[in-house]
Design a protein around this motif. Structure first.
Motif, PDB file in Angstrom:
ATOM      1  N   GLU A   7       0.848  -1.057   0.002  1.00 38.10           N
ATOM      2  CA  GLU A   7      -0.065  -0.058  -0.051  1.00 38.10           C
ATOM      3  C   GLU A   7       0.799   1.223   0.018  1.00 38.10           C
ATOM      4  OE1 GLU A   7      -4.226  -1.054   1.726  1.00 38.10           O
ATOM      5  OE2 GLU A   7      -2.792  -0.533   3.427  1.00 38.10           O
ATOM      6  N   VAL A   8       0.333   2.296  -0.321  1.00 39.58           N
ATOM      7  CA  VAL A   8       0.834   3.535  -0.505  1.00 39.58           C
ATOM      8  C   VAL A   8       0.486   4.341   0.785  1.00 39.58           C
ATOM      9  CG1 VAL A   8       1.167   5.851  -1.638  1.00 39.58           C
ATOM     10  CG2 VAL A   8       0.970   3.809  -2.864  1.00 39.58           C
ATOM     11  N   PHE A   9       1.696   4.969   1.627  1.00 42.30           N
ATOM     12  CA  PHE A   9       1.365   5.568   2.964  1.00 42.30           C
ATOM     13  C   PHE A   9       1.982   7.116   2.769  1.00 42.30           C
ATOM     14  CE2 PHE A   9       3.311   6.932   7.118  1.00 42.30           C
ATOM     15  CZ  PHE A   9       2.421   6.913   7.747  1.00 42.30           C
ATOM     16  N   LEU A  10       1.473   8.062   3.410  1.00 41.86           N
ATOM     17  CA  LEU A  10       1.781   9.301   3.257  1.00 41.86           C
ATOM     18  C   LEU A  10       1.768  10.019   4.771  1.00 41.86           C
ATOM     19  CD1 LEU A  10       2.496  12.214   1.840  1.00 41.86           C
ATOM     20  CD2 LEU A  10      -0.254  12.492   1.667  1.00 41.86           C
ATOM     21  N   VAL A  11       3.083  10.697   5.042  1.00 37.49           N
ATOM     22  CA  VAL A  11       2.954  11.081   6.379  1.00 37.49           C
ATOM     23  C   VAL A  11       3.532  12.833   6.164  1.00 37.49           C
ATOM     24  CG1 VAL A  11       5.447  10.357   6.953  1.00 37.49           C
ATOM     25  CG2 VAL A  11       3.765  11.053   8.717  1.00 37.49           C
ATOM     26  N   HIS A  12       3.219  13.770   6.842  1.00 35.52           N
ATOM     27  CA  HIS A  12       3.561  15.074   6.745  1.00 35.52           C
ATOM     28  C   HIS A  12       4.808  15.261   7.917  1.00 35.52           C
ATOM     29  CE1 HIS A  12       0.845  16.239   3.688  1.00 35.52           C
ATOM     30  NE2 HIS A  12      -0.070  15.585   4.355  1.00 35.52           N
ATOM     31  N   ALA A  31       7.435   7.246  11.837  1.00 36.13           N
ATOM     32  CA  ALA A  31       6.429   6.643  10.765  1.00 36.13           C
ATOM     33  C   ALA A  31       6.640   6.121   9.643  1.00 36.13           C
ATOM     34  CB  ALA A  31       5.031   7.630  10.714  1.00 36.13           C
ATOM     35  N   ILE A  32       7.863   6.798   8.787  1.00 32.74           N
ATOM     36  CA  ILE A  32       8.320   6.429   7.756  1.00 32.74           C
ATOM     37  C   ILE A  32       8.991   5.306   7.967  1.00 32.74           C
ATOM     38  CG2 ILE A  32      10.291   7.009   6.338  1.00 32.74           C
ATOM     39  CD1 ILE A  32       9.963  10.137   6.494  1.00 32.74           C
ATOM     40  N   GLN A  33       9.868   4.950   9.032  1.00 39.82           N
ATOM     41  CA  GLN A  33      10.607   3.567   9.111  1.00 39.82           C
ATOM     42  C   GLN A  33       9.730   2.446   9.395  1.00 39.82           C
ATOM     43  OE1 GLN A  33      14.677   4.235  10.954  1.00 39.82           O
ATOM     44  NE2 GLN A  33      13.438   6.051  11.818  1.00 39.82           N
ATOM     45  N   TYR A  34       8.665   2.738  10.225  1.00 38.08           N
ATOM     46  CA  TYR A  34       7.754   1.895  10.532  1.00 38.08           C
ATOM     47  C   TYR A  34       6.930   1.268   9.354  1.00 38.08           C
ATOM     48  CZ  TYR A  34       4.195  -0.878  13.118  1.00 38.08           C
ATOM     49  OH  TYR A  34       3.597  -1.916  13.868  1.00 38.08           O
ATOM     50  N   ALA A  35       6.263   2.285   8.781  1.00 34.97           N
ATOM     51  CA  ALA A  35       5.372   2.019   7.589  1.00 34.97           C
ATOM     52  C   ALA A  35       6.456   1.191   6.608  1.00 34.97           C
ATOM     53  CB  ALA A  35       4.997   2.974   6.984  1.00 34.97           C
ATOM     54  N   ARG A  36       7.396   1.506   6.304  1.00 32.42           N
ATOM     55  CA  ARG A  36       8.545   0.883   5.520  1.00 32.42           C
ATOM     56  C   ARG A  36       8.860  -0.498   5.805  1.00 32.42           C
ATOM     57  NH1 ARG A  36      12.449   2.751   1.102  1.00 32.42           N
ATOM     58  NH2 ARG A  36      13.314   0.786   0.457  1.00 32.42           N
ATOM     59  N   ALA A  37       8.770  -0.832   7.259  1.00 35.41           N
ATOM     60  CA  ALA A  37       8.955  -2.071   7.761  1.00 35.41           C
ATOM     61  C   ALA A  37       7.914  -2.970   7.386  1.00 35.41           C
ATOM     62  CB  ALA A  37       9.250  -2.043   9.339  1.00 35.41           C
ATOM     63  N   LEU A  38       6.500  -2.412   7.257  1.00 37.20           N
ATOM     64  CA  LEU A  38       5.312  -3.003   7.158  1.00 37.20           C
ATOM     65  C   LEU A  38       5.232  -3.415   5.775  1.00 37.20           C
ATOM     66  CD1 LEU A  38       2.728  -1.095   9.370  1.00 37.20           C
ATOM     67  CD2 LEU A  38       3.806  -3.323   9.776  1.00 37.20           C
ATOM     68  N   VAL A  42       6.399   4.595   0.843  1.00 33.25           N
ATOM     69  CA  VAL A  42       6.343   5.634   1.913  1.00 33.25           C
ATOM     70  C   VAL A  42       6.456   7.097   1.198  1.00 33.25           C
ATOM     71  CG1 VAL A  42       7.261   6.585   3.879  1.00 33.25           C
ATOM     72  CG2 VAL A  42       7.161   4.240   3.527  1.00 33.25           C
ATOM     73  N   LEU A  43       5.449   7.827   1.199  1.00 35.94           N
ATOM     74  CA  LEU A  43       5.887   9.226   0.913  1.00 35.94           C
ATOM     75  C   LEU A  43       5.804  10.152   2.086  1.00 35.94           C
ATOM     76  CD1 LEU A  43       4.465   7.601  -1.719  1.00 35.94           C
ATOM     77  CD2 LEU A  43       3.320   9.649  -2.308  1.00 35.94           C
ATOM     78  N   ALA A  44       6.598  11.211   1.907  1.00 35.55           N
ATOM     79  CA  ALA A  44       6.847  12.084   3.055  1.00 35.55           C
ATOM     80  C   ALA A  44       6.825  13.629   2.533  1.00 35.55           C
ATOM     81  CB  ALA A  44       7.754  11.724   3.901  1.00 35.55           C
TER      82      ALA A  44
END
Length: 324
Positions: free
Chosen positions: A140-145, A155-162, A166-168
């Motif tokens: 999936e695609v995840f975005l965090v500001h 959040a970048i690292q945890y989402a990548r581990a999932l 990752v978009l930031a």
């Protein structure tokens, strides 16, 4: 004991080191000698008078600490005086001691000093609980500001581990480079047309947004959502009132939710802390997640710590050191 007290609502200058009453552990609680306390954006809001503590919580600022167990309340098991620990709080962290329900106290993450560990538990609890809620999955695609801040970089690292893409966003070239260095596949300046760049990078839309901005980005997030996308609002740095196109949301079968960690009851916080130990501590131990850079200040300089975080110049986490 000494603690940081806000004389009134206002700027960083209202914070000062003051003598306050000593604490004692009640049933089911631990008394902790604080080594260091994490500084969070919620602390700035409380200082400004916009984020009062929940009922019965300490009026002092501070949502996370590290330290050593000083005393056990009646009925507490599994801890001994002198044990190192980290704790998730509803308030009270900017002090030499805190009292915490025992379920919100856990062993520190392996390999980190207590000062480093002071800035981990609240960030980890926020990210893990919300990405669990959103059911972020591999592919999936995840975005965090704010990707270079405490929550964003974790959040970048945890989402990548999932297994997510990752978009930031961040505000400077140095911060964008940092976002990429910790795992963001794409990083965009929020000073530019970040929404257009996200749309270009994620042609089918964003599956999960972890949003600290609130109203300011609400319409953009809705337009960027993938089919069955999930928008999780955890902050309102960009305001609390926005416009939502329900027709577009229906067409995407989208979900918009808002959550807050601080006012949750102790049992829920205890479950989140157990989840953090289960999911995050191993990722820190094997290097999958690395602690963010820290800027430290002595407890007495809490006003300077707040001013630094508010400046926007900070990279990573700000921590107050109580005991060296």
């Amino acid at each position: 004991m000494k603690a940081i007290v806000a004389r009134e609502a206002g700027g960083p200058e209202v914070l000062g080191l003051t003598e306050v009453d000593d604490l004692s552990a009640g049933p089911g609680e631990l008394l902790v000698d604080v080594t260091a306390a994490g500084v969070n954006r919620a602390d700035l809001l409380q200082r400004q008078g916009h984020y009062p503590p929940p009922p019965a919580a300490s009026p002092l600022i501070g949502l996370e600490v590290s330290g050593h167990v000083a005393a056990l309340g009646e009925g507490v098991e599994g801890w001994a005086v002198g044990d190192p620990c980290v704790a998730l709080l509803a308030g009270g962290g900017y002090a030499e001691q805190v009292v915490v329900p025992s379920g919100q106290v856990v062993a520190p993450p392996p390999g980190l000093s207590l000062v480093e560990a002071a800035g981990v538990v609240e960030v980890a609890a926020t990210v893990v609980s919300n990405l669990d809620l959103a059911h972020l999955g591999a592919g999936e695609v995840f975005l965090v500001h704010g990707g270079a801040g405490g929550i964003g970089s974790f959040a970048i690292q945890y989402a990548r581990a999932l297994g997510a893409t990752v978009l930031a966003t961040a505000g400077s070239e140095d911060k964008l480079a940092y976002c990429r260095s910790v795992g963001a596949h794409h990083a965009f300046s929020y000073r530019d047309d970040w929404a257009a760049q996200v749309r270009s990078a994620a042609a089918d839309g964003v599956d999960v947004v972890l949003d600290s901005m609130g109203a300011k980005y609400l319409e953009a997030h809705q337009q960027l959502m993938a089919t069955e996308g999930r928008l999780v609002v955890i902050g309102m740095q960009g305001g609390s009132r926005g416009t939502l196109d329900l027709g577009a949301l229906l067409a995407r079968r989208g979900l918009v939710t808002a959550t807050s960690l601080r006012p949750r009851p102790p049992a829920e916080k205890a479950a989140i802390c157990r989840r953090v130990v289960e999911r995050v501590w191993p990722l820190l131990a094997d290097g999958t997640i690395t602690p963010t850079p820290q800027t430290t200040f002595p407890l007495a300089e809490a006003a300077s710590a707040h001013a630094h975080l508010e400046s926007g110049d900070n990279l990573g986490k700000v921590v107050l050191v109580v005991r060296g």
